[in-house]
Motif scaffolding. Structure first.
Motif, PDB file in Angstrom:
ATOM      1  N   VAL A 298      75.781  13.908 108.397  1.00  0.00           N
ATOM      2  CA  VAL A 298      75.070  12.947 107.110  1.00  0.00           C
ATOM      3  C   VAL A 298      74.490  12.086 108.247  1.00  0.00           C
ATOM      4  N   GLU A 299      74.374  12.203 109.215  1.00  0.00           N
ATOM      5  CA  GLU A 299      73.536  10.990 109.749  1.00  0.00           C
ATOM      6  C   GLU A 299      72.183  12.124 110.387  1.00  0.00           C
ATOM      7  N   ASP A 301      71.195  14.379 108.120  1.00  0.00           N
ATOM      8  CA  ASP A 301      70.992  14.711 106.690  1.00  0.00           C
ATOM      9  C   ASP A 301      69.746  14.286 106.534  1.00  0.00           C
ATOM     10  N   PRO A 302      68.344  14.896 106.388  1.00  0.00           N
ATOM     11  CA  PRO A 302      66.993  14.129 105.871  1.00  0.00           C
ATOM     12  C   PRO A 302      66.865  13.100 104.672  1.00  0.00           C
ATOM     13  N   PHE A 303      67.897  13.043 103.599  1.00  0.00           N
ATOM     14  CA  PHE A 303      68.260  13.284 102.425  1.00  0.00           C
ATOM     15  C   PHE A 303      69.365  11.969 102.430  1.00  0.00           C
ATOM     16  N   ASN A 304      69.403  11.604 103.374  1.00  0.00           N
ATOM     17  CA  ASN A 304      70.485  10.506 103.509  1.00  0.00           C
ATOM     18  C   ASN A 304      69.910   9.322 103.104  1.00  0.00           C
ATOM     19  N   CYS A 305      70.781   7.989 103.040  1.00  0.00           N
ATOM     20  CA  CYS A 305      70.656   6.600 102.711  1.00  0.00           C
ATOM     21  C   CYS A 305      69.096   6.093 103.572  1.00  0.00           C
ATOM     22  N   PHE A 306      69.184   6.199 105.099  1.00  0.00           N
ATOM     23  CA  PHE A 306      68.155   6.361 105.765  1.00  0.00           C
ATOM     24  C   PHE A 306      66.605   7.155 106.074  1.00  0.00           C
ATOM     25  N   GLY A 307      66.417   8.713 104.710  1.00  0.00           N
ATOM     26  CA  GLY A 307      65.819   9.027 104.942  1.00  0.00           C
ATOM     27  C   GLY A 307      64.477   8.796 104.311  1.00  0.00           C
ATOM     28  N   ALA A 308      64.191   9.124 104.327  1.00  0.00           N
ATOM     29  CA  ALA A 308      62.109   9.109 103.603  1.00  0.00           C
ATOM     30  C   ALA A 308      62.260   9.691 102.394  1.00  0.00           C
ATOM     31  N   PHE A 309      63.755   9.684 101.271  1.00  0.00           N
ATOM     32  CA  PHE A 309      63.416  10.133 100.164  1.00  0.00           C
ATOM     33  C   PHE A 309      64.063   9.475  99.717  1.00  0.00           C
ATOM     34  N   ARG A 310      64.969   8.411 100.324  1.00  0.00           N
ATOM     35  CA  ARG A 310      65.761   6.921  99.245  1.00  0.00           C
ATOM     36  C   ARG A 310      64.883   5.766  98.290  1.00  0.00           C
ATOM     37  N   ASP A 311      65.025   6.076  97.195  1.00  0.00           N
ATOM     38  CA  ASP A 311      63.920   4.994  96.698  1.00  0.00           C
ATOM     39  C   ASP A 311      64.654   3.264  96.838  1.00  0.00           C
TER      40      ASP A 311
END
Length: 399
Positions: A298-299, A301-311
């Motif tokens: 989970v850390e 994952d580029p789509f996790n909450c810290f990633g660039a794709f979070r709204d």
């Protein structure tokens, strides 16, 4: 003698009259009330997905959920494992997509209330979870570049009405992914970073659309809910809401001696946490250590909450920020499943280890040691009657 007979008859009538009225302490009533579906809180807004409650996004997500084109070979969709007529699961011990996986398909009703996803919590949002099977070689076996091309060709207008303009994909390889075959990885690594980011954005939006649809899947009311509502209102449960003495005993055990409610609590009968309960591994499957190995996933994952794709902003990332990362309690720990509807969806546990609820209850009664780590469960030594009563109660959690 006649007077004595009359008194005896009155006593018998009084006892019989009370037979259908379950007796619970005030504390038991409070616990029972907390389990009713009416206590399920409204879904919180998903600020990491600004399309989570957009009807058009949910409609597109529904289309994609059932579309076999969303797979490498065009034969598998999300609904292959999450069957709409089977509580969005598949009745198999391990899910089968393109190949056989090592985990049981989880039902989806109410899943949007969870803080973590999959049996081990290796994804931290519903939309990030929705992306993972798409590229898993055993599930949908696709790749994100191919999905971006498919969306543009098949659903371009619908996508752009929701998410805005699609990028220019003319220079994007037909097949490319950082997680795919050697050829797909090479194609991905040869792409300019800006192009890879554009593909990732389309891919993330696919997950956000599917998640918008999955947020609409809610658990139905059951016999237990009708019983709990009547009990809370001080009314005598009637019709199918009336519990048998065996079901009442099972409920009392569930919230008392058997201690099931410690983990299976709240209106979904699930605490959203991870526990080692000594469930044995399945011979022939790859090693599976549960939550302890999911932390790194989970850390990363580029789509996790810290990633660039979070709204939205990072204030939504509390779960990820304060995630427990180490400790013996994570070893062979798996997410508590919801018990709603469980009676009609054997087999049970994360890899279908038990074929019936009787086997599940017997396991918890004996509480064998875990093959690794330490089980949280202690022997209950339930009698045959008590085990049967627990199973009878669990069946009331079905419509």
């Amino acid at each position: 003698m006649a007077r004595f007979s009359s008194l005896l008859a009155l006593v018998v009538v009084a006892v019989l009259a009370g037979c259908g009225r379950p007796e619970f302490s005030d504390a038991e009533k409070q616990t029972i009330a907390s389990l009713a579906l009416s206590k399920l809180p409204p879904l919180k807004p998903d600020t990491t997905n600004r399309f989570a409650d957009v009807p058009a996004a949910a409609a597109l997500g529904s289309t994609l959920f059932f579309d076999t084109g969303m797979s490498g070979g065009g034969t598998v969709s999300c609904s292959t494992c999450h069957k709409i007529d089977r509580q969005f699961q598949d009745d198999l011990p391990q899910a089968v997509g393109v190949g056989r996986t090592n985990r049981r398909t989880m039902p989806l009703a109410g899943v949007a209330h969870d803080p973590w996803f999959f049996w081990d919590g290796r994804r931290d949002s519903l939309w990030a979870q929705a992306l993972t099977p798409l590229e898993n070689p055993l599930e949908q076996a696709g790749n994100r570049a191919a999905f971006a091309h498919y969306i543009k060709a098949r659903f371009g207008e619908r996508y752009e009405r929701i998410f805005g303009p699609l990028p220019n994909l003319s220079g994007v390889p037909a097949n490319a992914s950082p997680l795919g075959t050697d050829a797909e990885k090479a194609a991905w690594n040869a792409m300019p970073a800006s192009q890879a980011e554009e593909v990732n954005r389309v891919f993330a939006n696919i997950g956000k659309a599917v998640a918008a649809f999955e947020r609409s899947i809610a658990p139905p009311q059951t016999r237990f809910d009708r019983f709990a509502n009547d009990l809370a209102a001080g009314a005598e449960p009637k019709g199918d809401a009336a519990f048998s003495p065996e079901e009442i005993l099972g409920l009392k055990l569930f919230i008392g001696k058997a201690n099931c409610v410690t983990c299976h609590n709240g209106a979904r009968f699930a605490d959203g946490s991870f526990h080692n309960t000594g469930v044995p591994p399945v011979a022939g499957l790859p090693p599976d250590r549960g939550r302890v190995d999911a932390v790194a996933q989970v850390e990363a994952d580029p789509f996790n909450c810290f990633g660039a794709f979070r709204d939205g902003d990072a204030s939504a990332c509390r779960e990820l920020r304060f995630m427990v990362k180490t400790g013996p309690e994570l070893v062979r720990a798996y997410k508590t499943p919801s018990l709603r509807g469980a009676a009609t969806r054997p087999p049970y546990m994360h890899a279908g280890q038990f074929s019936s609820l009787d086997e599940v209850v017997a396991h918890y009664s004996k509480a064998p040691a875990s093959v690794e780590g330490v089980s949280e469960v202690h022997p209950l030594q339930l009698s045959d009657r008590e085990r049967a009563a627990l199973v009878a109660f669990l069946k009331t959690l079905t419509e």
